[in-house]
Scaffold this active site. Sequence first.
Site, mmCIF file in Angstrom:
data_model
loop_
_atom_site.group_PDB
_atom_site.id
_atom_site.type_symbol
_atom_site.label_atom_id
_atom_site.label_comp_id
_atom_site.label_asym_id
_atom_site.label_seq_id
_atom_site.Cartn_x
_atom_site.Cartn_y
_atom_site.Cartn_z
ATOM 1 C CB ALA A 64 -0.919 -0.007 1.219
ATOM 2 N N GLY A 110 0.006 -4.758 0.912
ATOM 3 C CA GLY A 110 -1.129 -4.614 0.021
ATOM 4 C C GLY A 110 -0.888 -5.178 -1.361
ATOM 5 C CD GLU A 113 -3.501 -6.962 2.618
ATOM 6 O OE1 GLU A 113 -4.164 -7.203 3.636
ATOM 7 O OE2 GLU A 113 -3.112 -5.816 2.312
ATOM 8 C CD GLU A 133 0.881 -5.318 5.916
ATOM 9 O OE1 GLU A 133 0.341 -5.061 4.828
ATOM 10 O OE2 GLU A 133 1.447 -6.412 6.154
#
Length: 259
Positions: A64, A110, A113, A133
């Site tokens: 992300a 992300g 993911e 994370e």
Amino acid sequence: MSDVLRVELRDQIAVLTLDRPERLNAVGTETVNRLTQALNDIRDNDDVRAVVLAGAGRAFSAGADIGEIESCTAPGQFRAFVGRLTDAYALLEDFPKPSVAAVHGFAFGGGLELALACDLRVAERGTRLGLPEMKLGVLPGAGGTQRLPRLLPPAIAKQMILTGEPIDAERAWQLGLVNELAEPGGALAAAEKLAAGLAAGAPLALAAGKRLIDHGLGMDLTTAIAYERETVTVLFSTEDRAEGLKAFRDRRPGEFRGV
């Protein structure tokens, strides 16, 4: 809107390429908006039978967009940011056409993911996959804590999530997280080959197969088998089913039209 996601149609495959190589394809609002737009554009395009998701440059995705996360000054803003990612990933996961992630370099946070939301994954040898994370004092927020344990043994998923340490593609392949290994530089070609095999299938059966597997896993076995029975009964009445049987008898590939 800048071109942070390239869309190319190759035969019956839509190749969607994350195109922020200078940011290691960090996934932010602009990227997921473009992904959502692209998926909506090709959903009803009968010329597209499968999707390949790739990354430009030296990695699939670093995760992300940290800059966008740092701009969130309140939990509600962060919740909205995460919501945009999870909505786009859910759209990909539920997409009626099968998807293949072509992963190289690394897929973190992300980015991983996003790959987890695809139906299948191809990774180059030496690629690293992880959810780091925890090392930032948080947790994956775009489906990682839920999709990863559904694809790996829970103890392995816990180790990855709770330590933040990645695994390499070879280990991921041994565990079943990665469907195929490719040599360095070969992930996209291998993913396209895999997608071409999917695209040759009957579209209605492909979409139904995805639904049966994804939804059936949340049902008890008796209910899931009943769901399967009703689904294949519907498929029996399609023209593609008749074509498939005829092609089998004629010893030729089926020519499926999605009807």
